[in-house]
Write an enzyme that holds these catalytic residues in place. Structure first.
Site, short mmCIF file in Angstrom:
data_model
loop_
_atom_site.label_atom_id
_atom_site.label_comp_id
_atom_site.label_asym_id
_atom_site.label_seq_id
_atom_site.Cartn_x
_atom_site.Cartn_y
_atom_site.Cartn_z
N ARG A 55 -6.69 -2.96 -5.88
CA ARG A 55 -7.91 -2.96 -7.20
C ARG A 55 -8.79 -1.89 -7.47
NH1 ARG A 55 -11.22 -5.90 -2.20
NH2 ARG A 55 -8.78 -6.63 -2.05
N LYS B 181 -0.90 -0.36 7.95
CA LYS B 181 -0.65 -1.87 8.23
C LYS B 181 0.07 -1.81 9.65
CE LYS B 181 0.11 -3.21 3.41
NZ LYS B 181 -1.01 -4.38 3.35
#
Length: 515
Positions: free
Chosen positions: A349, A274
């Site tokens: 996920r 990030k």
């Protein structure tokens, strides 16, 4: 773990002389309809010289109320198409902070009735909103002392019976656990310290806790999750854990709820690191797991009959390092599905898919099972639905109206959701591009700029966990709802500094734990 207890109060007039209270908070739809004539006259007299009365929350000093503190807090308009019960929550938060700052620790709270089903739980929403406003971070409580930073001990709620008071306190206990787990910094709440906090929270309760920390076992049983954890394994305190929580009621089981909770104690993005300040606040990427634990805490306290609840939480850190997993890798899930990694910042996920594969096995022998995944999963959810929880369901859940029911209860209880659909485009998006793999985890762009960015991850979870893709027509289908709280998980959308909201604990309790 302290929290402001909900205390039952039969009527306002008799409570005004009760020495256990030290302030009165009036949550008013009309400040001209206070149910005590003497107090109404005094408020009218003050309103004649203070134009704030009836327009904003104000503290009035009067000998007619406990502690000589009277806070008049107007709700405002309730008649517009877009007004909802959160108007009560908003003013309740302001009022309780005003009471706390004035020195009150045992306020009495009166909530004026409002017409319409949308406001039928206004008093309950007020209590929960006040408790939300009073909560302070775990690190602050440990450093300074709970009595210092959280001095309010109880809230006397007029018109609430004892059974409802117990229920509200149990809901708040669950939400408080969720806020503690979500809102705590990444070293205080490393994966195994997250597990320890859960063990402590459920000690001597109706919920059993099992914690798996053996790396070899986790690598065999949760291969996708362990790919995420791979770069953290060389730091002992950052090693992952799977926490299994289970509640079995006394007597016959008539319904089973299965929960997978994403517990990313810190998400650097991994190899797809990030940037541009996007890492700040990523200690809250465990909000889904925190909410699951919070719901189980309320279950443990209320002990509902007929309802069995099983949860698996994956507590893991997505670290940067030489052993980090990278895009283009193909990793076989617990369900045996070959997953090609599209972006390592779409790690949640992967964790959920393995948890769900295990829960699918539980569902095979369960009575009337329903599966949920709860996660701070996508920036797209926050962009698409703002401060609301996003619900995405499979065909079986759609036929039962599960998301619609959750959303309806959430509206009434001030824990609202927006309902999305799983569509064929979502499954097309994650289809394999070659025979080398079975499914693509994601594209290599932020979800917030990807069409259907919070819907297609649900399709991935269905495939990677080995769920039935034809649940709408299957004879023994497993209803499944994916719950994305990326937009609703913190107050005000401030993931670094905002208070965790504990969404969707209240909506789940309202839906599945009947009063």
């Amino acid at each position: 773990m302290a929290l402001p207890l909900c205390i039952t109060v039969s009527d306002l007039s008799s409570a005004l002389t009760d020495p256990q209270f030290d302030a009165l908070i009036l949550i008013c739809t009309q400040v001209t309809e206070i149910p005590d004539n003497n107090l109404q006259q005094q408020v009218n007299q003050i309103a004649a010289i203070d134009q704030r009365v009836g327009k904003e929350a104000v503290l009035l000093h009067t000998t007619l109320v406990p502690g000589h503190r009277c806070i008049v807090a107007p709700v405002g308009s309730l008649g517009r198409d877009y007004d909802d019960v959160r108007s009560f929550a908003d003013i309740a938060k302001q009022a309780i902070v005003l009471a706390k700052n004035s020195g009150a620790v045992r306020p009495l709270v009166w909530v004026q009735h409002a017409e319409g089903a949308a406001f039928s739980k206004a008093a309950e929403v007020v209590y929960l909103a006040m408790a939300q406003a009073l909560w302070q971070p775990l690190e602050g409580r440990e450093a300074l002392g709970e009595a210092v930073v959280e001095p309010v001990q109880q809230l006397g709620l007029v018109g609430v019976d004892e059974q409802l008071a117990i229920r509200l306190t149990a809901i708040e206990a669950g939400k408080r656990l969720a806020r503690d787990l979500c809102g705590t910094e990444p070293e205080r709440m490393t994966p195994r310290r997250f597990a320890d906090y859960c063990v402590e929270a459920f000690t001597d309760s109706a919920v059993s806790v099992q914690v798996q920390t053996d790396v070899d076992t986790l690598q065999q049983q949760y291969p996708l999750m362990m790919a995420v954890a791979r770069s953290s394994l060389h730091v002992e305190r950052h090693k992952p854990a799977v926490i299994r929580l289970e509640y079995v009621p006394e007597g016959e089981v008539t319904q089973t709820l299965l929960f997978a909770g994403k517990g990313l104690v810190y998400d650097t993005g991994g190899a797809d690191v990030k940037i541009n300040g996007g890492m700040a606040g990523m200690s809250r990427d465990k909000g889904g797991a925190a909410a699951v634990a919070g719901f189980l805490k309320t279950v443990a306290l209320l002990k509902p009959a007929g309802l069995k609840v099983i949860a698996e939480i994956g507590a893991v850190r997505n670290s940067i390092g030489s052993d980090a997993f990278v895009p283009d890798e193909i990793i076989k899930s617990h369900a045996g599905v070959r997953v090609r990694i599209g972006n390592t910042d779409a790690e949640g996920r992967l964790v959920l898919a393995d948890l769900m594969s295990h829960l699918k096995q539980d569902a095979a022998d369960a009575v009337n099972p329903t599966l949920f995944s709860v996660a701070t999963l996508t920036g797209h959810a926050a962009r698409a639905v703002g401060p609301y929880t996003a619900l995405v369901e499979n065909g079986a859940a759609l036929q039962l109206g599960l998301s619609a029911t959750l959303a309806r209860q959430g509206d009434i209880w001030g824990d609202p959701s927006e309902v999305s659909r799983s569509r064929r485009e979502d499954f097309s998006f994650i289809k394999p591009r070659s025979c080398a793999d079975d499914v693509l985890s994601c594209n290599n762009a932020p979800s917030s700029v990807t069409a259907r960015g919070h819907q297609f991850p649900m399709a991935f979870l269905v495939v990677a966990a080995g769920l039935d893709q034809a649940s709408a027509v299957a004879k023994s289908a497993l209803p499944y709802v994916h719950i994305d709280i990326a937009g609703s998980g913190v107050d005000g959308g401030d993931w670094q500094h905002g208070k965790p909201s504990a969404a969707p604990v209240t909506a789940l309790v309202a839906t599945y734990l009947s009063s």
